[in-house]
Write an enzyme that holds these catalytic residues in place. Sequence first.
Site, PDB file in Angstrom:
ATOM      1  N   LYS A 144       0.842  -1.194   0.000  1.00  0.00           N
ATOM      2  CA  LYS A 144       0.000   0.000   0.000  1.00  0.00           C
ATOM      3  C   LYS A 144       0.883   1.251   0.000  1.00  0.00           C
ATOM      4  CE  LYS A 144      -4.173  -1.752   0.194  1.00  0.00           C
ATOM      5  NZ  LYS A 144      -5.230  -1.451  -0.802  1.00  0.00           N
ATOM      6  N   LYS A 178     -12.944  -7.928  -7.580  1.00  0.00           N
ATOM      7  CA  LYS A 178     -13.335  -8.380  -6.249  1.00  0.00           C
ATOM      8  C   LYS A 178     -14.773  -8.852  -6.320  1.00  0.00           C
ATOM      9  CE  LYS A 178     -10.147  -5.117  -4.100  1.00  0.00           C
ATOM     10  NZ  LYS A 178      -9.947  -3.960  -3.206  1.00  0.00           N
TER      11      LYS A 178
END
Length: 337
Positions: free
Chosen positions: A116, A224
């Site tokens: 991240k 997703k």
Amino acid sequence: MPNPSPIASSVPPLEQILDTARVVSLPMRVKFRGITEREALLFRGPAGWGEFGPFPEYGDAEASRWLAAAIEAAWLGFPEPVRDTIPVNATVPAVSADRVPDVLARFGRVDAVKVKVAERGQELADDVERVTAVRHELPDAAIRVDANGGWDVPGAVEALGRLSAVGLEYAEQPVPSIEGLAEVRRRLRANGMPVLIAADESVRKEDDPVRVARAGAADLLVVKVAPLGGVRRALEIVAEAGLPAVVSSALDTSVGIRAGLALAAALPELPYACGLGTVSLLMGDVVREPLMPDDGSIPLRDAAPDDELLERFAAPAERRDWWLGRLRRVHAELSGH
């Protein structure tokens, strides 16, 4: 999003979902997406368990796709797999560089790591240190970075120019818009830095999830299950886009990870390790044998919640009431009532 899921036209009665609904709150090992507790609502249907866990800031219309995905898992089950083992990456949140070894240790051996970056309140120097620490720990791993749309176009080009020094497999959603992704991609190539661009939010948050592919704004898609309305709907989107896909989680319990594994197992091609190892970021789970990586992959198997664990991680009464109220609203949204 048109046609959010095959289940949307045959939503089971709310009472059937409420009969088995359980709300859990799982503590996080590190802050992720700004949260320290991951809450979700689980329920059982004739085909198994489903997980409804849209993040609190999502409105009811967007959350309805998450409910469609949970109903698909519980009432329809999953498509036939074409593989029984799914390669997965490790995930490193926006922690300080000195915490990277501890985070990686929880994933075991992996061949790919997602890091991240562009965290609010941090600097590019923090990202460089974190990514460099990952490269130090795993000299041969594929490293991908995820900015969650946190940069503007000039900032993305500068950041990816610096981060690419360690070798990047791809950059996920460096800027928010599809037009911005296309411009970042163009500038990187003009600068002789052909970093691959992956689209995440520009797929799952768009009314037209294939527009990013038509715009030439991405080299691959991150898909997703829950935000796209289920495994079958996600398979349709990938096929229509005609781009390679990486299956990722939405910080799910093992029940939600099982749906992600079903998608990864059903894709005709799976060229990249998937972001489905995120149960490692939780301090608890609802199943006795969590779906976590072993030697860089997760075997395809079922994940049924354990009654004792559902009790142990039961959400406080006020949070349970909040989720049940949300379920009622979103069910009405999905069923058109």
